[in-house]
Scaffold this motif. Structure first.
Motif, mmCIF file in Angstrom:
data_model
loop_
_atom_site.group_PDB
_atom_site.id
_atom_site.type_symbol
_atom_site.label_atom_id
_atom_site.label_comp_id
_atom_site.label_asym_id
_atom_site.label_seq_id
_atom_site.Cartn_x
_atom_site.Cartn_y
_atom_site.Cartn_z
ATOM 1 N N PHE A 170 0.842 -1.196 0.000
ATOM 2 C CA PHE A 170 0.000 0.000 0.000
ATOM 3 C C PHE A 170 0.877 1.245 0.000
ATOM 4 C CE2 PHE A 170 -2.591 3.227 2.246
ATOM 5 C CZ PHE A 170 -3.714 3.229 1.429
ATOM 6 N N HIS A 171 0.622 2.152 -0.952
ATOM 7 C CA HIS A 171 1.351 3.417 -1.026
ATOM 8 C C HIS A 171 0.663 4.403 -0.087
ATOM 9 C CE1 HIS A 171 3.364 6.949 -2.469
ATOM 10 N NE2 HIS A 171 4.012 6.282 -3.420
ATOM 11 N N GLN A 172 1.336 4.743 1.004
ATOM 12 C CA GLN A 172 0.689 5.530 2.049
ATOM 13 C C GLN A 172 0.477 6.989 1.643
ATOM 14 O OE1 GLN A 172 1.729 3.903 6.246
ATOM 15 N NE2 GLN A 172 3.663 3.843 5.090
ATOM 16 N N ASN A 173 1.324 7.528 0.775
ATOM 17 C CA ASN A 173 1.147 8.910 0.340
ATOM 18 C C ASN A 173 0.017 9.018 -0.690
ATOM 19 O OD1 ASN A 173 3.309 9.542 1.968
ATOM 20 N ND2 ASN A 173 4.799 9.548 0.318
ATOM 21 N N GLU A 187 -2.205 6.696 -1.190
ATOM 22 C CA GLU A 187 -3.360 6.002 -0.619
ATOM 23 C C GLU A 187 -4.014 5.041 -1.612
ATOM 24 O OE1 GLU A 187 -5.994 8.916 1.050
ATOM 25 O OE2 GLU A 187 -4.740 9.181 2.837
ATOM 26 N N HIS A 188 -3.200 4.204 -2.201
ATOM 27 C CA HIS A 188 -3.760 3.138 -3.039
ATOM 28 C C HIS A 188 -2.802 1.954 -3.049
ATOM 29 C CE1 HIS A 188 -1.221 3.391 -6.694
ATOM 30 N NE2 HIS A 188 -1.060 4.633 -6.321
ATOM 31 N N TYR A 189 -3.332 0.796 -3.439
ATOM 32 C CA TYR A 189 -2.541 -0.430 -3.452
ATOM 33 C C TYR A 189 -1.749 -0.545 -4.757
ATOM 34 C CZ TYR A 189 -4.794 -2.245 0.725
ATOM 35 O OH TYR A 189 -5.214 -2.420 2.017
ATOM 36 N N ASP A 237 10.086 3.427 3.119
ATOM 37 C CA ASP A 237 9.213 3.648 4.279
ATOM 38 C C ASP A 237 7.798 4.073 3.909
ATOM 39 O OD1 ASP A 237 11.288 2.987 5.947
ATOM 40 O OD2 ASP A 237 11.916 5.065 6.291
ATOM 41 N N ASN A 238 7.617 4.672 2.734
ATOM 42 C CA ASN A 238 6.277 5.143 2.377
ATOM 43 C C ASN A 238 5.380 4.038 1.819
ATOM 44 O OD1 ASN A 238 7.799 4.982 0.002
ATOM 45 N ND2 ASN A 238 6.565 6.526 -1.019
ATOM 46 N N LEU A 239 5.919 2.824 1.727
ATOM 47 C CA LEU A 239 5.121 1.678 1.278
ATOM 48 C C LEU A 239 4.907 0.728 2.447
ATOM 49 C CD1 LEU A 239 6.681 0.884 -2.216
ATOM 50 C CD2 LEU A 239 4.809 2.441 -1.652
ATOM 51 N N ARG A 240 3.662 0.315 2.646
ATOM 52 C CA ARG A 240 3.331 -0.605 3.727
ATOM 53 C C ARG A 240 3.005 -1.970 3.169
ATOM 54 N NH1 ARG A 240 -1.189 1.546 5.740
ATOM 55 N NH2 ARG A 240 -2.599 -0.095 4.975
ATOM 56 N N ASN A 285 1.726 -5.919 3.694
ATOM 57 C CA ASN A 285 0.934 -6.831 4.510
ATOM 58 C C ASN A 285 0.953 -8.217 3.871
ATOM 59 O OD1 ASN A 285 -0.079 -4.917 6.506
ATOM 60 N ND2 ASN A 285 -1.263 -4.054 4.809
#
Length: 253
Positions: free
Chosen positions: A13-16, A18-20, A58-61, A63
């Motif tokens: 997930f790209h946190q900046n 806000e999409h996968y 760091d800006n990618l989460r 899971n």
């Protein structure tokens, strides 16, 4: 079959934005298997390799699960159990001679001789070992990256676009060496946009589109007009190749 790498419900997930970028990725890799990951540029192929190796910024989460022999992959697996043949030749250390970089990963009684043998297998002269990366051509540097990775003790090899920039002879040598790696019992995740290379090497092919794996199928299903392929996008990809119907991929998607 002995599973060596399992990816289960993996998402990035790209946190900046806000999409996968990757979503619900599933596949297993077995000892001695080659799984080719194919797809258009920007579909997420190299990002998936970075996810497996725990190399995301760091800006990618991330899971989901990435398991090596039934345990979660961590940074200690890089180079030891899972090794990457990177797409960028900038991965070479510019301040260290090529030979030292290769020998540093080889675990053998005579790492120097093993290094020379690997260079020869990839069509490189022994004097390459005495050069610095800036003294190599692009094709030579790509083959050196492969030599470094394949000289490691890792059981899983991720080959991220190992053939671009190689002439036909060098490409043939790279394919032959990867086949030897497979025959030695190592598993290979082959990331490529070169469908011909995938068909020569792979046991199975996974098709990635817009961050999702739309089909995983046996390599032998890529035959005829693709009647054994399930997803329309996979069929379109197969039929768009020069040796087939030459139907434009964009017209089918």
């Amino acid at each position: 079959m002995d599973t060596i790498l399992t990816v289960n419900q993996l998402s990035v997930f790209h946190q900046n934005a806000e999409h996968y970028l990757l979503e619900d990725i599933h596949f297993s890799l077995y000892r001695g298997q080659v799984l080719a990951l194919v797809g258009a540029s920007g579909s997420g192929k190299s990002l998936l390799a970075q996810s497996i190796l725990q190399l995301l910024p760091d800006n990618l989460r991330q899971n989901g699960d990435v398991l090596y022999s039934d345990r979660q992959v961590n940074e200690h697996d890089r180079g030891r159990n899972i090794v990457l043949i990177p797409q960028s030749v900038e991965a070479l250390d510019p301040l260290m001679k090529v030979g030292k970089q290769i020998e540093g990963l080889i675990q053998a009684e005579n790492p120097h001789q093993v290094m020379l043998d690997l260079l020869a297998q990839l069509g490189l002269n022994a004097d390459i070992a005495t050069r610095y990366p800036f003294q190599l051509s692009g094709g030579q540097a790509r083959r050196v990256l492969a030599t470094i990775a394949l000289g490691s003790p890792a059981n899983v090899v991720i080959a991220d676009e190992p053939t671009p920039g190689l002439d036909e002879e060098a490409k043939y040598e790279m394919i032959a060496l990867l086949k030897e790696v497979q025959q030695a019992g190592k598993a290979i995740l082959l990331i490529t946009h070169d469908f011909d290379v995938a068909l020569q090497l792979a046991d199975q092919v996974a098709v990635l589109d817009q961050g999702e794996i739309i089909e995983v199928t046996d390599v032998h299903h890529f035959s005829g007009d693709g009647e054994k392929l399930v997803h329309p996008l996979t069929k379109a990809l197969w039929q768009s190749l020069p040796q087939n119907l030459f139907i434009k991929y964009a017209e089918k998607t």
